[in-house]
Write a protein that holds these residues in place. Structure first.
Motif, short mmCIF file in Angstrom:
data_model
loop_
_atom_site.label_atom_id
_atom_site.label_comp_id
_atom_site.label_asym_id
_atom_site.label_seq_id
_atom_site.Cartn_x
_atom_site.Cartn_y
_atom_site.Cartn_z
N ALA A 1 60.01 13.84 81.85
CA ALA A 1 60.05 13.22 83.04
C ALA A 1 59.34 13.90 84.23
CB ALA A 1 61.77 12.99 83.55
N ARG A 2 59.28 15.18 84.04
CA ARG A 2 58.51 15.88 85.00
C ARG A 2 56.92 15.64 84.92
NH1 ARG A 2 60.21 20.03 88.02
NH2 ARG A 2 62.16 20.23 88.41
N LEU A 3 56.62 15.61 83.73
CA LEU A 3 55.14 15.20 83.62
C LEU A 3 54.86 13.90 83.87
CD1 LEU A 3 54.41 16.98 80.13
CD2 LEU A 3 53.66 17.80 82.54
N ALA A 4 55.70 12.93 83.66
CA ALA A 4 55.50 11.57 84.15
C ALA A 4 55.33 11.41 85.46
CB ALA A 4 56.52 10.71 83.33
N ALA B 1 62.46 13.70 81.34
CA ALA B 1 63.19 12.73 81.51
C ALA B 1 63.77 12.30 80.42
CB ALA B 1 62.78 11.63 82.70
N PRO B 2 64.16 12.13 80.55
CA PRO B 2 64.88 11.82 79.18
C PRO B 2 64.15 10.78 78.49
CG PRO B 2 66.57 11.72 80.84
CD PRO B 2 65.29 12.06 81.42
N ARG B 3 63.77 11.09 77.24
CA ARG B 3 63.23 9.87 76.54
C ARG B 3 64.07 9.16 75.59
NH1 ARG B 3 58.10 9.71 77.09
NH2 ARG B 3 57.85 8.47 75.10
N SER C 1 56.10 13.77 74.63
CA SER C 1 55.97 13.40 76.19
C SER C 1 54.87 14.17 76.87
CB SER C 1 57.31 14.43 76.59
OG SER C 1 58.50 14.11 76.04
N VAL C 2 54.43 15.10 76.12
CA VAL C 2 52.97 15.59 76.77
C VAL C 2 51.97 14.51 76.67
CG1 VAL C 2 51.08 17.62 76.90
CG2 VAL C 2 53.76 18.06 76.64
N ALA C 3 51.82 13.97 75.34
CA ALA C 3 51.01 12.75 75.27
C ALA C 3 51.02 11.86 76.27
CB ALA C 3 51.19 12.55 73.56
N ALA D 1 67.29 23.79 82.43
CA ALA D 1 66.91 24.98 83.48
C ALA D 1 65.47 25.40 83.05
CB ALA D 1 67.87 26.02 83.58
N ALA D 2 64.90 25.95 82.01
CA ALA D 2 63.77 26.31 81.55
C ALA D 2 62.73 25.44 81.95
CB ALA D 2 63.75 26.74 80.09
N ALA D 3 62.90 23.92 81.58
CA ALA D 3 62.19 22.83 81.69
C ALA D 3 61.94 22.57 83.31
CB ALA D 3 62.39 21.63 81.19
N ASP D 4 63.02 23.15 83.87
CA ASP D 4 62.85 22.74 85.54
C ASP D 4 61.71 23.93 86.18
OD1 ASP D 4 64.23 20.79 85.82
OD2 ASP D 4 65.91 21.77 86.30
N ARG D 5 61.90 25.32 85.49
CA ARG D 5 61.00 26.27 85.78
C ARG D 5 59.68 26.20 85.36
NH1 ARG D 5 65.74 29.09 84.23
NH2 ARG D 5 64.58 29.67 82.17
N ALA D 6 59.50 25.26 84.23
CA ALA D 6 58.02 25.29 83.65
C ALA D 6 57.45 24.17 84.57
CB ALA D 6 58.10 24.68 82.28
#
Length: 393
Positions: free
Chosen positions: A305-308, A384-386, A228-230, A376-381
């Motif tokens: 999803a957030r990074l995208a 979307a789903p892959r 996802s990061v890549a 919730a932890a991902a939201d705080r960081a």
């Protein structure tokens, strides 16, 4: 043939080409009785390392595998041999300096209590090195490197590193969210600036590759997080499950961003998981393994999803800024074709390196509480789903 060479050859013939302990014991006994062969024993180890370098392996890859499959004395011995072998090169490939700096053989050479154990450690390590198969190279082997200009780290990466370090250190989720979001924003802008600069100067910039360790436990979730990061940073990741790493393909500035952000997000996610798990145990739950697995899968799932979205927002902002800039001369119109061309180049390099890949089915997301806490932890960081798992060679 020198007597010491004969001893080495006999010991290696007994120990390195079989799977059982009997041949290993025979070889170790021969070496234990021949202390005069120690220097040649070490030289043979460096020779196996040179073979590994020619086969596409790098120092961090070897040490990671030794740590996974053997024990700490083998890790120290591998570090000693790698540091000794690499001192013989006038120039080393990119990224090797950082990998060598991370090696820690200890203040004293690895010396087990007795000569039999000493010999056994060497032979077990050499058996692993001898069986390393060739893998896709991500750079030239040592000795084939042409030295380039020495440059400092770009200012943008220094700022990104500092922001992520603060995000990892803070105990306040809202602050970590803001810092990580700012870091991803800077990464996206840095990538766009590099792409436009290369296009305007007609630089012969081509995609490269690097390897990032994906260690057990819960390696599937970690590989998805890295994927996802890549993807969010205009790179492609291919997971080699057997050897515990992913190969990330992309342009150099993007590769550095991926390594930084993945490491930071993994630190943040692991800390959040540990805290959430403690709360679960305090409430009387004991299914910690299932909770952890589901937590990290949900975390990786949400991060993508957030990074995208952050990357898309940065592209829109860059295009709007170029459009509004006085005398832009159509820079906004040229941005998307430049990015598209770089995406094609990355895809082409990935497909040439890995002509056959497959996908892996993701299992283990069965804990509702783990999924909720991981999301919730991902939201705080703030990252979307892959629809699929990471690519496999």
């Amino acid at each position: 043939m020198c007597p010491k060479d004969s001893v080495i050859d006999d010991a290696f013939a007994a120990a390195l080409y079989g799977d059982g302990d009997e041949g290993l014991d025979t070889g170790a006994s021969l070496l234990a009785a021949a202390p005069g062969a120690d220097a040649e024993l070490r030289r043979r180890g460096e020779e196996y390392l040179r073979r590994a370098w020619r086969g596409g392996w790098q120092p961090a890859d070897v040490v990671r595998l030794v740590r996974r499959d053997l024990a700490e004395p083998h890790v120290r011995l591998a570090a000693e041999l790698i540091l000794a072998e690499t001192r013989g090169y006038a120039h080393l490939p990119p990224r090797w300096a950082h990998q060598l700096a991370d090696l820690d053989p200890g203040s004293e050479p690895a010396r087990p209590r007795d000569r039999f154990s000493y010999a056994t450690t060497h032979l077990q390590l050499y058996r692993l090195l001898l069986r390393l198969p060739p893998i896709e190279p991500v750079g030239p082997p040592p000795g084939e490197t042409v030295p380039g200009p020495v440059e400092g780290e770009p200012r943008a990466l220094t700022r990104i590193r500092a922001l992520l370090a603060k995000a990892e250190a803070t105990g306040y989720p809202e602050e970590a969210e803001a810092l990580t979001a700012k870091a991803q924003e800077l990464m996206a802008r840095h990538s766009l600036d590099e792409a436009l600069l290369a296009a305007r100067t007609h630089a012969k910039d081509v995609p490269g590759a690097c390897r990032v360790g994906v260690d057990a436990p819960y390696e599937t979730a970690k590989a998805i997080l890295l994927d996802s990061v890549a993807a969010a940073n205009r790179c492609r990741a291919v997971w080699n499950e057997a050897f515990g790493f992913s190969t990330v393909v992309g342009f150099e500035s993007d590769l550095e961003a991926v390594e930084l952000l993945y490491t930071s997000l993994l630190v943040q996610g692991t800390a959040a998981m540990t805290k959430a798990e403690a709360g679960q145990r305090a409430a009387g739950r004991k299914r910690t393994k299932t909770f952890r697995q589901t937590f990290l899968l949900a975390y990786a799932h949400r991060i993508g999803a957030r990074l995208a979205r952050a990357g898309e927002h940065a592209v829109r902002e860059a295009a709007e800024a170029a459009e509004a800039a006085e005398g832009s001369g159509g820079s906004a119109a040229s941005l998307l074709p430049v990015l598209a061309a770089r995406d094609v180049a990355v895809t082409d390099r990935t497909e040439r390196m890995f002509p056959e890949t497959t996908t892996t089915r993701v299992r283990g997301a069965t804990d509702g509480e783990g999924w909720a806490h991981g999301t919730a932890a991902a939201d705080r960081a703030h990252v979307a789903p892959r629809d699929r798992g990471p690519a496999l060679p």
